[in-house]
Design an enzyme around this catalytic site. Structure first.
Site, PDB file in Angstrom:
ATOM      1  CG  ASP A  30     -57.218  18.780   0.292  1.00 54.40           C
ATOM      2  OD1 ASP A  30     -57.011  18.041   0.651  1.00 54.40           O
ATOM      3  OD2 ASP A  30     -56.839  19.249   1.345  1.00 54.40           O
ATOM      4  CE  LYS A 136     -55.892  15.942   2.868  1.00 58.49           C
ATOM      5  NZ  LYS A 136     -56.710  17.336   3.570  1.00 58.49           N
ATOM      6  CE  LYS A 139     -54.904  23.128   7.704  1.00 55.56           C
ATOM      7  NZ  LYS A 139     -56.708  23.465   6.974  1.00 55.56           N
ATOM      8  CB  VAL A 164     -55.896  23.437  -3.491  1.00 56.00           C
ATOM      9  CG1 VAL A 164     -55.274  23.934  -5.025  1.00 56.00           C
ATOM     10  CG2 VAL A 164     -56.341  23.022  -3.406  1.00 56.00           C
ATOM     11  CB  THR A 165     -53.165  25.513  -0.552  1.00 58.48           C
ATOM     12  OG1 THR A 165     -52.748  25.705   0.876  1.00 58.48           O
ATOM     13  CG2 THR A 165     -54.451  26.444  -0.960  1.00 58.48           C
ATOM     14  CB  CYS A 169     -53.607  20.133   1.793  1.00 56.73           C
ATOM     15  SG  CYS A 169     -54.266  21.092   3.633  1.00 56.73           S
ATOM     16  CD  GLN A 209     -31.075  21.805   2.579  1.00 59.27           C
ATOM     17  OE1 GLN A 209     -30.528  21.134   3.758  1.00 59.27           O
ATOM     18  NE2 GLN A 209     -32.514  21.759   3.243  1.00 59.27           N
TER      19      GLN A 209
END
Ligand code: C5J
Length: 229
Positions: A30, A136, A139, A164-165, A169, A209
Site C-alpha cells: 500500500d 485488495k 487490510k 504501510v502501515t 495492512c 513468543q
C-alpha cells in the site's frame, strides 16, 4: 547448487531467518498516494505523512537490489471499485465526522477508489511490468484476492514484507500469511506508521513468543545477501 536456491541466515528477531531467495517474494504493501502524500486520505484523517515517507528510501533501495537478482515482487493497493460494491458498510461508516470518506471526492480524486490518482502507487515506488499488483478491498493482502494462488504458481513460501502501515495492512497481511503457512520477515526500516508507538509494538508482536507470526530484521542484512548473489 544455484546460489538463489541456497539458504542464507538473516540476522533477525527472535533468531536468524532462513532466507531462501528462490522461494521468496518481496511484498510492498500500500505505498499509495492516498496514504503517503499531503492531500490524501491519510493526511485528511489528521495524520503526519512524513512519518510514513521515512520508509520510501529503504524500500526503494531494497526493491532495486531485489530486481537486480530477479526475484518476485508483489505490490498491493488498498481500494475499492468505483461503485463501492466491495466496500463493507461498516468500513465506510467507521470514520471521523466531517472529513471526506472512502469514495468521496478529495484533492487526488475519489478517495481509495481504483483508477483515481490517490489510489496509485507513489511515483518513487511504481511497479515494473511483470511485477504482481494486488488490488485488495481489505487490510490483509490475502482477503478477497488471488495472492495465494499467484505465489503458489511461482513456488514462493517465504515473504519479505514492507510497506504501510505497520499495525494495519502490514500486520494484517503478516497474520494472514502466517495462517497460510508462509514464513514472513518484516523489515523495521521498510515499514512505517502514523503512530511510532504502534510501529514499535507491531514489530514486537510479530517476533514475540519465538516468532509467533514471523521474524523482524532491517534491510541491511538482506541487502548484503542480495549483493552477494
Ligand atoms: C490503513 C493501510 N492504514 N494500508 N491502511 O488504513 O495500512
Amino acid at each position: 547448487m544455484d546460489a538463489i536456491a541456497a539458504t542464507y541466515p538473516v540476522t533477525a528477531e527472535p533468531y536468524a531467518f532462513p532466507f531462501v531467495p528462490a522461494a521468496c517474494a518481496l511484498v510492498v504493501i500500500d505505498m499509495q498516494r492516498d496514504f503517503l502524500e499531503p492531500g490524501g486520505f491519510g493526511a485528511g484523517l489528521g495524520n503526519d505523512v512524513s512519518l510514513l515517507r521515512r520508509a520510501i528510501g529503504p524500500i526503494g533501495r531494497l526493491l532495486a537490489a531485489w530486481r537486480t537478482v530477479g526475484l518476485p515482487v508483489v505490490h498491493t493497493r488498498e481500494g475499492h471499485c468505483p461503485d463501492l460494491s466491495d466496500l463493507p458498510r461498516a468500513k465506510h461508516r467507521r470514520a471521523p465526522q466531517d472529513v471526506p470518506r472512502i469514495g468521496d471526492l478529495g484533492p487526488m480524486g475519489r478517495i481509495l477508489v481504483r483508477g483515481q490518482p490517490g489510489h496509485e502507487l507513489i511515483p518513487e515506488l511504481k511497479a515494473l511490468p511483470g511485477e504482481i499488483v494486488i488490488d485488495k478491498p481489505g487490510k490483509g493482502a490475502f482477503y478477497a484476492t488471488d495472492l495465494q494462488a499467484r505465489l503458489e504458481s511461482v513456488g514462493v513460501h517465504q515473504l519479505v514484507v514492507t510497506g504501510v502501515t505497520t499495525e494495519v495492512c502490514v500486520q494484517t497481511t503478516v497474520r494472514e500469511a502466517n495462517d497460510r503457512g508462509y514464513d514472513c520477515l518484516l523489515l523495521s526500516d521498510c515499514t512505517a506508521s502514523y503512530f511510532p508507538e504502534f510501529h514499535a509494538a507491531s514489530l514486537k508482536m510479530v517476533s514475540a513468543q519465538g516468532g509467533i507470526f514471523g521474524w523482524v530484521s532491517s534491510s541491511g542484512p538482506v541487502l548484503k545477501i542480495l549483493a552477494s548473489l
